[in-house]
Motif scaffolding. Structure first.
Motif, PDB file in Angstrom:
ATOM      1  N   PRO A  44       0.834  -1.206   0.000  1.00  0.00           N
ATOM      2  CA  PRO A  44       0.000   0.000   0.000  1.00  0.00           C
ATOM      3  C   PRO A  44       0.869   1.257   0.000  1.00  0.00           C
ATOM      4  O   PRO A  44       1.927   1.288   0.619  1.00  0.00           O
ATOM      5  N   ALA A  45       0.429   2.274  -0.705  1.00  0.00           N
ATOM      6  CA  ALA A  45       1.175   3.538  -0.771  1.00  0.00           C
ATOM      7  C   ALA A  45       0.879   4.346   0.491  1.00  0.00           C
ATOM      8  O   ALA A  45       0.176   5.349   0.461  1.00  0.00           O
ATOM      9  N   VAL A  46       1.451   3.900   1.618  1.00  0.00           N
ATOM     10  CA  VAL A  46       1.190   4.527   2.912  1.00  0.00           C
ATOM     11  C   VAL A  46       2.219   5.604   3.268  1.00  0.00           C
ATOM     12  O   VAL A  46       2.083   6.272   4.281  1.00  0.00           O
ATOM     13  N   GLY A  47       3.244   5.749   2.463  1.00  0.00           N
ATOM     14  CA  GLY A  47       4.283   6.731   2.748  1.00  0.00           C
ATOM     15  C   GLY A  47       3.772   8.156   2.702  1.00  0.00           C
ATOM     16  O   GLY A  47       2.947   8.502   1.860  1.00  0.00           O
ATOM     17  N   ARG A  48       4.242   8.971   3.593  1.00  0.00           N
ATOM     18  CA  ARG A  48       3.838  10.373   3.650  1.00  0.00           C
ATOM     19  C   ARG A  48       5.027  11.321   3.619  1.00  0.00           C
ATOM     20  O   ARG A  48       4.864  12.533   3.680  1.00  0.00           O
ATOM     21  N   ALA A  49       6.235  10.758   3.538  1.00  0.00           N
ATOM     22  CA  ALA A  49       7.445  11.585   3.521  1.00  0.00           C
ATOM     23  C   ALA A  49       8.587  10.779   2.927  1.00  0.00           C
ATOM     24  O   ALA A  49       8.596   9.548   3.027  1.00  0.00           O
ATOM     25  N   TRP A  50       9.523  11.454   2.294  1.00  0.00           N
ATOM     26  CA  TRP A  50      10.761  10.814   1.858  1.00  0.00           C
ATOM     27  C   TRP A  50      11.637  10.617   3.093  1.00  0.00           C
ATOM     28  O   TRP A  50      11.562  11.401   4.046  1.00  0.00           O
ATOM     29  N   PRO A  51      12.493   9.593   3.111  1.00  0.00           N
ATOM     30  CA  PRO A  51      13.388   9.407   4.261  1.00  0.00           C
ATOM     31  C   PRO A  51      14.349  10.574   4.464  1.00  0.00           C
ATOM     32  O   PRO A  51      14.675  10.914   5.594  1.00  0.00           O
ATOM     33  N   VAL A  52      14.811  11.182   3.362  1.00  0.00           N
ATOM     34  CA  VAL A  52      15.712  12.348   3.454  1.00  0.00           C
ATOM     35  C   VAL A  52      15.283  13.378   2.421  1.00  0.00           C
ATOM     36  O   VAL A  52      14.941  13.032   1.291  1.00  0.00           O
ATOM     37  N   GLY A  53      15.280  14.655   2.805  1.00  0.00           N
ATOM     38  CA  GLY A  53      14.943  15.723   1.871  1.00  0.00           C
ATOM     39  C   GLY A  53      13.506  15.657   1.388  1.00  0.00           C
ATOM     40  O   GLY A  53      12.675  14.924   1.915  1.00  0.00           O
ATOM     41  N   THR A 165      10.354 -11.461   2.168  1.00  0.00           N
ATOM     42  CA  THR A 165      10.290 -10.983   0.788  1.00  0.00           C
ATOM     43  C   THR A 165      10.707  -9.526   0.709  1.00  0.00           C
ATOM     44  O   THR A 165      10.094  -8.658   1.328  1.00  0.00           O
ATOM     45  N   TYR A 166      11.755  -9.260  -0.058  1.00  0.00           N
ATOM     46  CA  TYR A 166      12.214  -7.894  -0.275  1.00  0.00           C
ATOM     47  C   TYR A 166      11.353  -7.238  -1.345  1.00  0.00           C
ATOM     48  O   TYR A 166      10.996  -7.864  -2.342  1.00  0.00           O
ATOM     49  N   LEU A 167      11.039  -5.973  -1.135  1.00  0.00           N
ATOM     50  CA  LEU A 167      10.181  -5.218  -2.046  1.00  0.00           C
ATOM     51  C   LEU A 167      10.829  -3.871  -2.362  1.00  0.00           C
ATOM     52  O   LEU A 167      11.739  -3.426  -1.667  1.00  0.00           O
ATOM     53  N   ASN A 168      10.323  -3.213  -3.386  1.00  0.00           N
ATOM     54  CA  ASN A 168      10.828  -1.898  -3.770  1.00  0.00           C
ATOM     55  C   ASN A 168      10.272  -0.846  -2.814  1.00  0.00           C
ATOM     56  O   ASN A 168       9.058  -0.614  -2.792  1.00  0.00           O
ATOM     57  N   PRO A 169      11.121  -0.176  -2.027  1.00  0.00           N
ATOM     58  CA  PRO A 169      10.610   0.804  -1.068  1.00  0.00           C
ATOM     59  C   PRO A 169       9.922   1.995  -1.726  1.00  0.00           C
ATOM     60  O   PRO A 169       9.059   2.626  -1.118  1.00  0.00           O
ATOM     61  N   LEU A 170      10.269   2.308  -2.974  1.00  0.00           N
ATOM     62  CA  LEU A 170       9.607   3.429  -3.651  1.00  0.00           C
ATOM     63  C   LEU A 170       8.120   3.166  -3.847  1.00  0.00           C
ATOM     64  O   LEU A 170       7.337   4.098  -4.005  1.00  0.00           O
ATOM     65  N   SER A 171       7.709   1.886  -3.807  1.00  0.00           N
ATOM     66  CA  SER A 171       6.294   1.561  -3.965  1.00  0.00           C
ATOM     67  C   SER A 171       5.459   2.015  -2.767  1.00  0.00           C
ATOM     68  O   SER A 171       4.233   2.050  -2.849  1.00  0.00           O
ATOM     69  N   LEU A 172       6.103   2.374  -1.653  1.00  0.00           N
ATOM     70  CA  LEU A 172       5.385   2.914  -0.496  1.00  0.00           C
ATOM     71  C   LEU A 172       4.903   4.341  -0.733  1.00  0.00           C
ATOM     72  O   LEU A 172       3.985   4.805  -0.062  1.00  0.00           O
ATOM     73  N   LEU A 173       5.553   5.044  -1.651  1.00  0.00           N
ATOM     74  CA  LEU A 173       5.245   6.457  -1.852  1.00  0.00           C
ATOM     75  C   LEU A 173       4.129   6.641  -2.867  1.00  0.00           C
ATOM     76  O   LEU A 173       4.154   6.039  -3.941  1.00  0.00           O
ATOM     77  N   PRO A 174       3.142   7.485  -2.544  1.00  0.00           N
ATOM     78  CA  PRO A 174       2.070   7.763  -3.498  1.00  0.00           C
ATOM     79  C   PRO A 174       2.606   8.602  -4.665  1.00  0.00           C
ATOM     80  O   PRO A 174       3.653   9.246  -4.548  1.00  0.00           O
TER      81      PRO A 174
END
Length: 192
Positions: A44-53, A165-174
């Motif tokens: 799910p695209a639950v991300g609300r912020a980039w880890p840096v910047g 299972t490793y996944l692409n972390p960018l998929s968390l970001l909307p």
């Protein structure tokens, strides 16, 4: 007596050869969601912020290996200067904050992401949180370490897993966080 020993040794060698052939020819267990159908491993695209910047350059993208122990890159590397604040991308609980193989690592189990839950990792990071802390999206969890990065320039390695299972972390970001430029208003033409 000697014939019996020879038969036992030959039998063991044949069994060893058969087991080796079976292990080499068996398909590897699936560790990564590379090329998996969309419905197979949901992120799910639950991300609300980039880890840096606000939108850091991606120095190296996600490159899942073809096999469990194959070559690849099980996360993304984001450009970040030493001392840059590292933020958690989504709400969760700190599962680990400490050192692994000499590198500072923070791992956060994301709330409401299924069973097993999604888990993000950030390294090399000097943690400002402790195991068990609840964190909100965008909350600072540490700072980028000046050493320990595997990049040619200082970076943060950001990873994502569901179970093993490793996944692409960018998929968390909307999409609105992934877009490159600001929104632009266009004129509306019509008849009045």
């Amino acid at each position: 007596m000697r014939v019996n020993r020879c038969v036992r040794v030959c039998t063991r060698l044949i069994l060893l050869l058969l087991l080796t052939a079976w292990a080499l020819l068996a398909p590897p267990p699936r560790l990564l969601a590379a090329g998996a159908p969309v419905g197979d491993v949901a992120v799910p695209a639950v991300g609300r912020a980039w880890p840096v910047g606000s939108r850091p350059p991606v120095l190296r993208g996600w490159e899942p290996p073809a096999t469990v122990y194959g070559r690849g890159h099980r996360g993304v590397d984001l450009a970040a200067a030493p001392g840059t604040p590292v933020r958690v991308v989504a709400a969760g609980r700190v599962a680990f904050a400490g050192r692994v193989a000499g590198k500072g690592v923070v791992s956060v189990e994301l709330a409401g992401t299924g069973d097993p839950p999604l888990r993000t990792t950030y390294e090399p990071v000097t943690a400002s949180v402790e195991q068990g802390d609840e964190v909100d999206p965008g909350e600072v969890i540490g700072t980028v370490d000046p050493t320990g990065s595997h990049c040619t320039a200082t970076c943060v390695h950001w990873g994502l897993r569901r179970g093993e299972t490793y996944l692409n972390p960018l998929s968390l970001l909307p999409p609105w966080l992934l877009s490159r430029g600001p929104s632009r208003l266009l004129p509306v033409y019509g008849t009045t």
